[in-house]
Design a protein around this motif. Sequence first.
Motif, mmCIF file in Angstrom:
data_model
loop_
_atom_site.group_PDB
_atom_site.id
_atom_site.type_symbol
_atom_site.label_atom_id
_atom_site.label_comp_id
_atom_site.label_asym_id
_atom_site.label_seq_id
_atom_site.Cartn_x
_atom_site.Cartn_y
_atom_site.Cartn_z
ATOM 1 N N ILE A 114 -21.254 -19.995 -6.761
ATOM 2 C CA ILE A 114 -21.985 -19.791 -7.603
ATOM 3 C C ILE A 114 -22.872 -20.954 -8.156
ATOM 4 N N LEU A 115 -24.371 -20.811 -8.204
ATOM 5 C CA LEU A 115 -25.179 -21.983 -8.522
ATOM 6 C C LEU A 115 -25.627 -21.299 -9.905
ATOM 7 N N ILE A 116 -25.795 -22.217 -10.930
ATOM 8 C CA ILE A 116 -26.369 -21.884 -12.347
ATOM 9 C C ILE A 116 -27.400 -22.899 -12.452
ATOM 10 N N ASP A 117 -28.511 -22.222 -12.752
ATOM 11 C CA ASP A 117 -29.888 -22.768 -13.065
ATOM 12 C C ASP A 117 -29.765 -23.229 -14.548
ATOM 13 N N ALA A 118 -29.691 -24.459 -14.628
ATOM 14 C CA ALA A 118 -29.317 -24.862 -16.263
ATOM 15 C C ALA A 118 -30.839 -25.172 -16.945
ATOM 16 N N PRO A 119 -30.959 -25.042 -18.156
ATOM 17 C CA PRO A 119 -32.344 -25.499 -18.746
ATOM 18 C C PRO A 119 -32.536 -26.900 -18.791
ATOM 19 N N ALA A 120 -33.594 -27.232 -18.885
ATOM 20 C CA ALA A 120 -33.947 -28.584 -18.822
ATOM 21 C C ALA A 120 -33.610 -29.135 -20.395
ATOM 22 N N GLY A 121 -33.385 -30.565 -20.484
ATOM 23 C CA GLY A 121 -33.332 -31.129 -21.779
ATOM 24 C C GLY A 121 -32.000 -31.063 -22.285
ATOM 25 N N ILE A 122 -31.851 -31.566 -23.456
ATOM 26 C CA ILE A 122 -30.526 -31.568 -24.251
ATOM 27 C C ILE A 122 -30.353 -30.551 -25.336
ATOM 28 N N SER A 123 -29.705 -29.605 -25.153
ATOM 29 C CA SER A 123 -29.408 -28.527 -26.159
ATOM 30 C C SER A 123 -28.145 -27.983 -26.003
ATOM 31 N N LYS A 124 -27.761 -27.134 -26.867
ATOM 32 C CA LYS A 124 -26.417 -26.280 -26.914
ATOM 33 C C LYS A 124 -26.619 -25.496 -25.693
ATOM 34 N N ASP A 125 -27.806 -24.525 -25.432
ATOM 35 C CA ASP A 125 -27.826 -23.801 -24.332
ATOM 36 C C ASP A 125 -27.876 -24.605 -23.074
ATOM 37 N N GLY A 126 -27.967 -25.928 -22.877
ATOM 38 C CA GLY A 126 -28.177 -26.921 -21.737
ATOM 39 C C GLY A 126 -26.773 -27.456 -21.521
ATOM 40 N N VAL A 127 -26.103 -27.583 -22.511
ATOM 41 C CA VAL A 127 -24.773 -28.366 -22.502
ATOM 42 C C VAL A 127 -23.618 -27.324 -21.726
ATOM 43 N N ILE A 128 -23.490 -26.263 -22.497
ATOM 44 C CA ILE A 128 -22.365 -25.231 -21.736
ATOM 45 C C ILE A 128 -22.537 -25.215 -20.072
ATOM 46 N N PRO A 129 -23.576 -25.058 -19.574
ATOM 47 C CA PRO A 129 -23.542 -25.119 -18.288
ATOM 48 C C PRO A 129 -23.125 -26.306 -17.406
ATOM 49 N N LEU A 130 -23.372 -27.300 -18.131
ATOM 50 C CA LEU A 130 -22.756 -28.636 -17.677
ATOM 51 C C LEU A 130 -21.100 -28.769 -17.797
ATOM 52 N N ALA A 131 -20.513 -28.057 -18.744
ATOM 53 C CA ALA A 131 -19.233 -28.156 -18.762
ATOM 54 C C ALA A 131 -18.441 -27.191 -18.153
ATOM 55 N N ILE A 132 -18.840 -26.135 -17.934
ATOM 56 C CA ILE A 132 -18.300 -24.806 -17.063
ATOM 57 C C ILE A 132 -18.302 -25.180 -15.559
ATOM 58 N N ALA A 133 -19.096 -25.849 -15.240
ATOM 59 C CA ALA A 133 -19.403 -26.089 -13.507
ATOM 60 C C ALA A 133 -18.331 -26.908 -12.956
ATOM 61 N N ASP A 134 -18.037 -26.594 -11.674
ATOM 62 C CA ASP A 134 -16.875 -27.611 -11.037
ATOM 63 C C ASP A 134 -17.725 -28.893 -10.880
ATOM 64 N N GLU A 135 -19.039 -28.904 -10.385
ATOM 65 C CA GLU A 135 -19.896 -30.095 -10.269
ATOM 66 C C GLU A 135 -21.412 -29.694 -10.634
ATOM 67 N N VAL A 136 -21.840 -30.805 -11.090
ATOM 68 C CA VAL A 136 -23.213 -30.904 -11.564
ATOM 69 C C VAL A 136 -24.011 -31.437 -10.502
#
Length: 262
Positions: A114-136
């Motif tokens: 599963i590849l998650i296309d994360a939003p750019a920048g630092i925001s709540k929307d952007g933090v969640i994909p960083l936390a739930i992935a096996d790797e960024v």
Amino acid sequence: MTKVYTIASGKGGTGKTMTTVNLGTSLALLGNRTIILDADIGMANLGLVLGLERSKITLHEVLAGKADISQAIYELPTGLKVVPSGISLQGFQNADPDRLQFVMSKLVSGADFILIDAPAGISKDGVIPLAIADEVLLVVNPELSSMADAVKTKVLTEMVGGTVGGIVLNRASAEKTELTSQKIGDIMGVKVLEVVPDDAHVRRAAAFKTPVVIKYPDSPASLAYKRLAAKLTGSKVSLEESSTAKKEGFIDRLARSLFGGI
């Protein structure tokens, strides 16, 4: 076991979405059950680049609790499955990003990657994909501003308990890049997994809403995406075998099926 990668960058415009699309397509062409998901619920470009912008049910509806994730999955003839976000502002306002982890828990049983296309920048929307992935995977351009913002994303990922698995150095060219990929990796403290060259074929393919690995499978950027997919899977499929498949007409038939022979 499903492997979840979040494709992230510190700033917009680095080629993050194109990396998600072409890496995902390359993984699917290697026979892996692959899903790409647009977690950039505000800008939502993933569906646009694949011609799915008119999809009635998207991640917006799922995050709003109005639909099940199974209704927002669209399968392409390559075998790649796509979960786009919607393009309406109202849909964005109704979407609850906190539901993303629950959504992911329902996807993992049906995918190898599963590849998650994360939003750019630092925001709540952007933090969640960083936390739930096996790797960024950080998509970085050979520019100081891109590198500086990517470092911030790396630090943020580590702060929320995530792991940065490597860098995809995108749009690299000898004329513009003074630092080698090794030096960039040393500066950022992260290994450069692949260097994707600045390739006009990527923009040409995008104009047809077609992954470059389908439209121009032997272009420099396509070969780089295929190498990256092979590294992530440990695949022994060679680029020469990919070219042979093209000569036999497989890629041409697939392109016609996907995009009406464009």
